[in-house]
Design an enzyme around this catalytic site. Structure first.
Site, PDB file in Angstrom:
ATOM      1  N   ARG A 237       7.465  -1.263  -2.073  1.00 20.36           N
ATOM      2  CA  ARG A 237       6.942  -0.029  -1.249  1.00 20.36           C
ATOM      3  C   ARG A 237       7.426  -0.418   0.260  1.00 20.36           C
ATOM      4  NH1 ARG A 237       7.739   2.040  -5.417  1.00 20.36           N
ATOM      5  NH2 ARG A 237       6.029   3.529  -6.509  1.00 20.36           N
ATOM      6  N   GLU A 266       9.232   7.822   4.290  1.00 22.13           N
ATOM      7  CA  GLU A 266      10.533   8.470   3.552  1.00 22.13           C
ATOM      8  C   GLU A 266      10.517   9.836   3.709  1.00 22.13           C
ATOM      9  OE1 GLU A 266      10.467   6.501  -0.203  1.00 22.13           O
ATOM     10  OE2 GLU A 266      10.549   4.615   0.563  1.00 22.13           O
ATOM     11  N   HIS A 285      15.860   5.210  -1.891  1.00 26.65           N
ATOM     12  CA  HIS A 285      14.831   4.619  -2.787  1.00 26.65           C
ATOM     13  C   HIS A 285      15.320   5.280  -4.168  1.00 26.65           C
ATOM     14  CE1 HIS A 285      10.106   4.770  -3.298  1.00 26.65           C
ATOM     15  NE2 HIS A 285      10.677   4.343  -4.491  1.00 26.65           N
TER      16      HIS A 285
END
Length: 324
Positions: A237, A266, A285
């Site tokens: 993360r 993000e 991601h």
């Protein structure tokens, strides 16, 4: 009248078809859940929510008095305030056991891409800069027979170790809350403390979940411990890494490069400093983002939701204390 369910950022709507017989499904995508009027109105009667990355906190629960279950379409669930949900009698579920191999493919892929400069040299060719034989300026570094340090040897970390050791003859160091004896036996992984891993690894791969203990786990001190030839890989993360310290380590050439699939915020904004480094591979991601895996995850999330709303025990209940 059918009971109401909210689907949030769940693009594979074919997975929702199993709910059509009993539930009215309202679909929301790319909205602000704090301010979108239709979403806030839907919360008033919603008994279940299924989807990805919806922050479920006290404020949302106050707006959803009938809510019985939140089914997260991901393995992680740091977006759920589990303690508050449990006090309110709201079940939380996730989707483990589906994405391990797919994510391991992606994370080992960006490791390879960084070491062999694949994205950078793809641009080199497409820009018309390849005029003849390659010079040392275009050379990359080997991956095989190097040392990979994995921080977080869970299922995904183990799958990465499998690819590295069996496919590339890499030596595996790992740091974890507990020993992973299976990884030690199958992949000859060596358990060590964090500092030893950082000092001795040619590649450092961060795969821990985000918890209060792992937030900013890798910062200025940790980057200074790494080899100058080290490539840092983050597939966990974004908030597990101090991005300011990472940027400084790259600017000061304290590490060779980085491969990142996650970020503190993000999506990453266009002018972000990390996007300016040619020796940093950046992916959006993509860990579990294949059609096959995303569909399996969505179907499991829907299965968990349906179970929770029909008096059955969800397969992947995060907070069993809610049953009491």
């Amino acid at each position: 009248m059918k009971r109401k369910v909210i689907a949030y950022n769940l693009e594979l709507t074919e997975a929702l078809e199993k709910l059509d017989d009993q539930f009215k499904v309202q679909i929301f995508d790319s909205i602000n859940p704090k301010t979108d009027p239709a979403f806030l109105e839907a919360l008033k009667d919603a008994e279940g929510i299924v989807g990805l990355a919806l922050p479920v906190d006290q404020e949302l629960l106050d707006r959803a008095p009938k809510l019985k279950i939140v089914s997260n379409n991901s393995t992680g669930y740091n977006n759920l305030s589990i303690e508050v949900m449990s006090k309110r009698g709201v079940m939380g579920t996730n989707t483990p056991g589906v994405l391990e191999d797919t994510t391991a493919d992606a994370i080992f892929g960006i490791l390879l891409a960084s070491a062999r400069r694949i994205a950078e040299l793809d641009h080199f060719v497409k820009s018309g800069n390849w005029q003849g034989h390659l010079t040392t300026a275009e050379y990359a570094i080997d991956v095989h027979h190097k040392t990979l340090g994995i921080i977080g040897m869970g299922k995904i970390g183990s799958a990465i170790a499998k690819r590295a050791h069996l496919g590339f003859d890499m030596d595996i160091l790992y740091h974890n809350r507990t020993r992973n004896l299976e990884a030690e036996e199958k992949y000859h992984a060596t358990y060590c403390n964090l500092d030893t891993l950082l000092k001795e690894s040619d590649f450092v791969c961060l795969m821990t979940p985000l918890t209060p203990e792992t937030e900013n786990l890798i910062g200025e001190r940790e980057f200074k411990l790494m080899k100058k030839s080290c490539i840092f890989v983050n597939g966990s993360r974004g908030k597990t890494v101090d991005e300011t310290a990472l940027i400084e380590a790259l600017e000061q050439k304290e590490i060779h490069g980085a491969a990142l699939d996650v970020y503190q915020i993000e999506p990453v904004k266009k002018g972000h400093p990390l996007l300016q480094f040619p020796n940093v591979v950046t992916t959006p991601h993509i860990g579990s983002s294949t059609y096959e895996t995303e569909l399996k995850m969505a179907e499991l999330a829907v299965e968990n939701l349906r179970a929770g709303l029909t008096g059955k025990l969800p397969k992947n209940l995060i907070n069993p204390e809610v049953l009491n």
